[in-house]
Design an enzyme around this catalytic site. Structure first.
Site, mmCIF file in Angstrom:
data_model
loop_
_atom_site.group_PDB
_atom_site.id
_atom_site.type_symbol
_atom_site.label_atom_id
_atom_site.label_comp_id
_atom_site.label_asym_id
_atom_site.label_seq_id
_atom_site.Cartn_x
_atom_site.Cartn_y
_atom_site.Cartn_z
ATOM 1 N N GLU A 1 82.593 41.302 11.057
ATOM 2 C CA GLU A 1 82.132 42.579 11.615
ATOM 3 C C GLU A 1 83.285 43.101 12.453
ATOM 4 O OE1 GLU A 1 79.528 44.155 10.894
ATOM 5 O OE2 GLU A 1 78.177 42.656 10.047
ATOM 6 N N CYS B 1 81.557 49.011 19.170
ATOM 7 C CA CYS B 1 82.033 49.213 17.796
ATOM 8 C C CYS B 1 81.364 50.431 17.180
ATOM 9 C CB CYS B 1 81.769 47.978 16.959
ATOM 10 S SG CYS B 1 80.067 47.457 17.047
HETATM 11 P P1 NAP Z 1 89.408 40.406 19.216
HETATM 12 O O1 NAP Z 1 90.565 40.534 20.088
HETATM 13 O O2 NAP Z 1 89.600 40.485 17.739
HETATM 14 O O3 NAP Z 1 88.702 39.018 19.593
HETATM 15 C C1 NAP Z 1 87.481 38.623 19.011
HETATM 16 C C2 NAP Z 1 87.373 37.108 19.064
HETATM 17 O O4 NAP Z 1 88.351 36.532 18.200
HETATM 18 C C3 NAP Z 1 87.621 36.516 20.445
HETATM 19 O O5 NAP Z 1 86.761 35.420 20.630
HETATM 20 C C4 NAP Z 1 89.069 36.078 20.350
HETATM 21 O O6 NAP Z 1 89.403 35.052 21.244
HETATM 22 C C5 NAP Z 1 89.115 35.579 18.915
HETATM 23 N N1 NAP Z 1 90.460 35.516 18.339
HETATM 24 C C6 NAP Z 1 91.595 36.121 18.762
HETATM 25 N N2 NAP Z 1 92.619 35.790 17.938
HETATM 26 C C7 NAP Z 1 92.127 34.955 17.007
HETATM 27 C C8 NAP Z 1 92.687 34.270 15.877
HETATM 28 N N3 NAP Z 1 93.953 34.389 15.544
HETATM 29 N N4 NAP Z 1 91.861 33.497 15.133
HETATM 30 C C9 NAP Z 1 90.559 33.381 15.435
HETATM 31 N N5 NAP Z 1 89.980 33.998 16.475
HETATM 32 C C10 NAP Z 1 90.750 34.785 17.245
HETATM 33 O O7 NAP Z 1 88.287 41.484 19.575
HETATM 34 P P2 NAP Z 1 87.790 41.847 21.034
HETATM 35 O O8 NAP Z 1 88.895 42.567 21.707
HETATM 36 O O9 NAP Z 1 87.174 40.671 21.690
HETATM 37 O O10 NAP Z 1 86.566 42.843 20.693
HETATM 38 C C11 NAP Z 1 86.724 44.183 20.415
HETATM 39 C C12 NAP Z 1 86.674 44.447 18.920
HETATM 40 O O11 NAP Z 1 85.446 43.960 18.366
HETATM 41 C C13 NAP Z 1 86.683 45.906 18.592
HETATM 42 O O12 NAP Z 1 87.601 46.160 17.561
HETATM 43 C C14 NAP Z 1 85.261 46.188 18.110
HETATM 44 O O13 NAP Z 1 85.132 47.269 17.234
HETATM 45 C C15 NAP Z 1 84.893 44.921 17.474
HETATM 46 N N6 NAP Z 1 83.428 44.799 17.408
HETATM 47 C C16 NAP Z 1 82.808 44.953 16.188
HETATM 48 C C17 NAP Z 1 81.434 44.882 16.094
HETATM 49 C C18 NAP Z 1 80.738 45.035 14.784
HETATM 50 O O14 NAP Z 1 79.653 44.520 14.637
HETATM 51 N N7 NAP Z 1 81.300 45.729 13.813
HETATM 52 C C19 NAP Z 1 80.675 44.642 17.233
HETATM 53 C C20 NAP Z 1 81.329 44.507 18.452
HETATM 54 C C21 NAP Z 1 82.717 44.569 18.520
HETATM 55 P P3 NAP Z 1 90.188 35.413 22.615
HETATM 56 O O15 NAP Z 1 89.268 36.281 23.368
HETATM 57 O O16 NAP Z 1 90.396 34.086 23.232
HETATM 58 O O17 NAP Z 1 91.447 36.110 22.215
#
Ligand code: NAP
Ligand code: MG
Length: 481
Positions: A248, A282
């Site tokens: 997602e 999101c």
């Molecule tokens: P993110 O930076 O992609 O991080 C999401 C998760 O992935 C965190 O737990 C992060 O850990 C982990 N992560 C980071 N690098 C990784 C890697 N190389 N391998 C595996 N996991 C890794 O996203 P965010 O900044 O937390 O959240 C914002 C984003 O989420 C936005 O783009 C938003 O649109 C999206 N979102 C989508 C939905 C949906 O349902 N479509 C809902 C809510 C949010 P760390 O925090 O330790 O880096």
């Protein structure tokens, strides 16, 4: 300051290295909110060991008994809503009413899935041969890794945990480092509700080092990820079809206002969808498409309402717009705004970092509205994850629909109109997983499918009965006797 620990095998443990990381209040950066273990791959491997040991017992537990634990956890979460949401607001920044609502939402999700514990889990078919009972049933996938973002720090872990547990999987949860507290509180409720050891394991630390273990350890059968387009795309490529993978990702969600719309309602929906929670959803409204005859009026109404929004610390009564998650996020939003201006965007209100007076120690960006002479530039194409909305005009409903679909994302789209035939054109024409008619782009009921198409998501929907697809494998049985 609170110290929260990993949960492995129902024991609260520090990281093997003893290293820690801390979270800071987005409204007052100098305030440290909590400290957490900075785990390393070796800690993640202990969690996988625990899940592996727990899986057979949990698989064999009758579904109604699993459901009873979810129900009890829901009750505990409701009882604890005050301390949980206060910590949530200090750590993630969302206003206290928003944090409270999300926490109670999480309890509803647990309740919903506990209700599913008495629903059918298979289907009976007519067999082509005599004395043959032919049916399908759903089995747990096995060990599931869950990676969650900070912006819905309790709802999204619950969306994933509740169906994973109900359908008999053992779980490893890796919450986002910016706000892991609410996920810790959720796991605590599950443990206190009687979840057996090792069924849910919680490991905190950097996603880039821990995520790799979840993706590569062969004992893990499936990974559900919610987060950014950038990380999700990398995981999808690295996985190369090896594990069951649910994604997602982001959105660049349009709201269309047709000339016949109820403008007051439409404008209120834009305010709510684009600016509440500082646009860190999101499903946020980040593109507004307005039919030309009402453009001037809509912009005037929006600018007036934006100027009235109360921005500040989410713990203060009456605050509407919270700070962003951290300074880096504020700078990213500012950079995209500057690049948008260079590409020709006309600033109508906001556009700046707030750093004076009460905002000095926080991560604030002013609610901002841009008019784009053309549908191009980063304000049109990139997910900002901030309180910024870009407006373009359309000559006709057909052009408005084409503009709405002019994005690589496909999460949600909304249209405001008083014509049912027009609404139907948009229902059919929007290239998104979710459509809202005369409603904001944000908001989701707990019992219906949620998710997007194109770059916004893949691997099956979350929530509701649709969640079952990801957290179970289907088995077809020919029983001849
Ligand atoms: P993110 O930076 O992609 O991080 C999401 C998760 O992935 C965190 O737990 C992060 O850990 C982990 N992560 C980071 N690098 C990784 C890697 N190389 N391998 C595996 N996991 C890794 O996203 P965010 O900044 O937390 O959240 C914002 C984003 O989420 C936005 O783009 C938003 O649109 C999206 N979102 C989508 C939905 C949906 O349902 N479509 C809902 C809510 C949010 P760390 O925090 O330790 O880096
Ligand atoms: Mg991030």
């Amino acid at each position: 300051m609170l110290t929260k620990l990993n949960v492995i095998n129902n024991e609260k443990v520090a990281s093997t290295s003893g290293k820690l990381f801390q979270t800071h209040n987005p409204a007052h950066q100098s305030e440290v909110v909590a400290s957490y273990p900075l785990s390393e791959p070796i800690d993640m491997l202990s969690a996988v060991d625990a899940a592996q040991t727990a899986l057979p017992g949990w698989r064999a537990t009758p579904i109604p008994a699993r459901a009873a634990i979810l129900r009890k956890a829901a009750r505990l979460l409701v009882e604890r809503v005050n301390p949980v949401s206060e910590h949530f607001t200090r750590e993630e920044g969302k206003t206290l009413p928003e944090a409270r609502m999300e926490t109670l939402r999480a309890a509803e999700i647990l309740e919903y899935f506990s209700g599913q514990g008495r629903y059918p889990i298979g289907e009976m078919y007519p067999a082509e041969t005599p004395k043959n009972q032919l049916y399908s049933l759903r089995e747990p996938v096995g060990i599931v890794g869950l990676i969650t973002p900070w912006n819905f720090p309790i709802a999204i872990p619950t969306w994933k945990l509740a169906p994973a547990l109900l359908y008999g999987n053992a779980v490893i949860l890796k919450p986002a480092s910016a706000a892991p507290g609410p996920a810790c509180d959720l796991v605590e409720c599950l443990l206190d509700a009687g979840l057996p050891a090792g069924v849910v394991n919680l490991v905190m630390g950097s996603g880039s080092s821990l995520g790799n273990v979840l993706l590569t350890d062969e004992r893990i059968n499936a990974v559900s990820f919610t987060g950014s387009e950038e990380v999700g795309t990398r995981l999808r490529t690295d996985n190369a079809g090896k594990k069951k993978l649910q994604m997602e990702l982001g959105g660049k969600n349009p709201l269309v206002i047709l000339a016949d719309a109820n403008l007051e309602k439409a404008v209120n929906a834009v305010i709510f969808g684009a600016f509440w929670s500082a646009g860190e959803k999101c499903t946020a409204t980040s593109r507004l498409i307005v039919e030309k005859p009402v453009l001037e009026q809509v912009l005037e109404m929006l600018v007036k309402k934006i100027k009235e929004l109360k921005v500040g610390d989410g713990l203060i009564d009456g605050i509407q717009i919270c700070p962003l998650i951290n300074r880096q996020a504020v700078n990213t939003v500012a950079d995209i705004c500057r690049a948008g201006e260079t590409a020709g965007a006309e600033l109508l209100v906001g556009g700046n970092i707030l750093s004076e007076g009460e905002y000095a120690d926080g991560c604030y960006f002013a609610p901002s509205l841009y008019h784009l002479p053309k549908p191009e530039g980063p304000l049109w194409t990139e997910e900002l994850f901030g309180p910024v909305c870009a407006v373009v005009s359309a000559d006709s409903p057909e052009q408005a629909l084409a503009l709405a679909n002019d994005t690589r994302f496909g999460l949600v789209a909304s249209v405001y109109t008083q014509s049912l035939p027009s609404a139907q054109e948009f229902i059919q024409g929007f290239h998104t997983g979710i459509v809202q008619i005369n409603r904001a782009t944000t908001g989701a009921d707990v019992h219906v499918p949620f998710g997007g198409i194109k770059q916004s998501g893949s691997g099956g929907r979350e929530q509701g009965l649709a969640a079952r697809e990801f957290y179970t494998n289907l088995k077809t049985v020919y029983l001849e006797w």
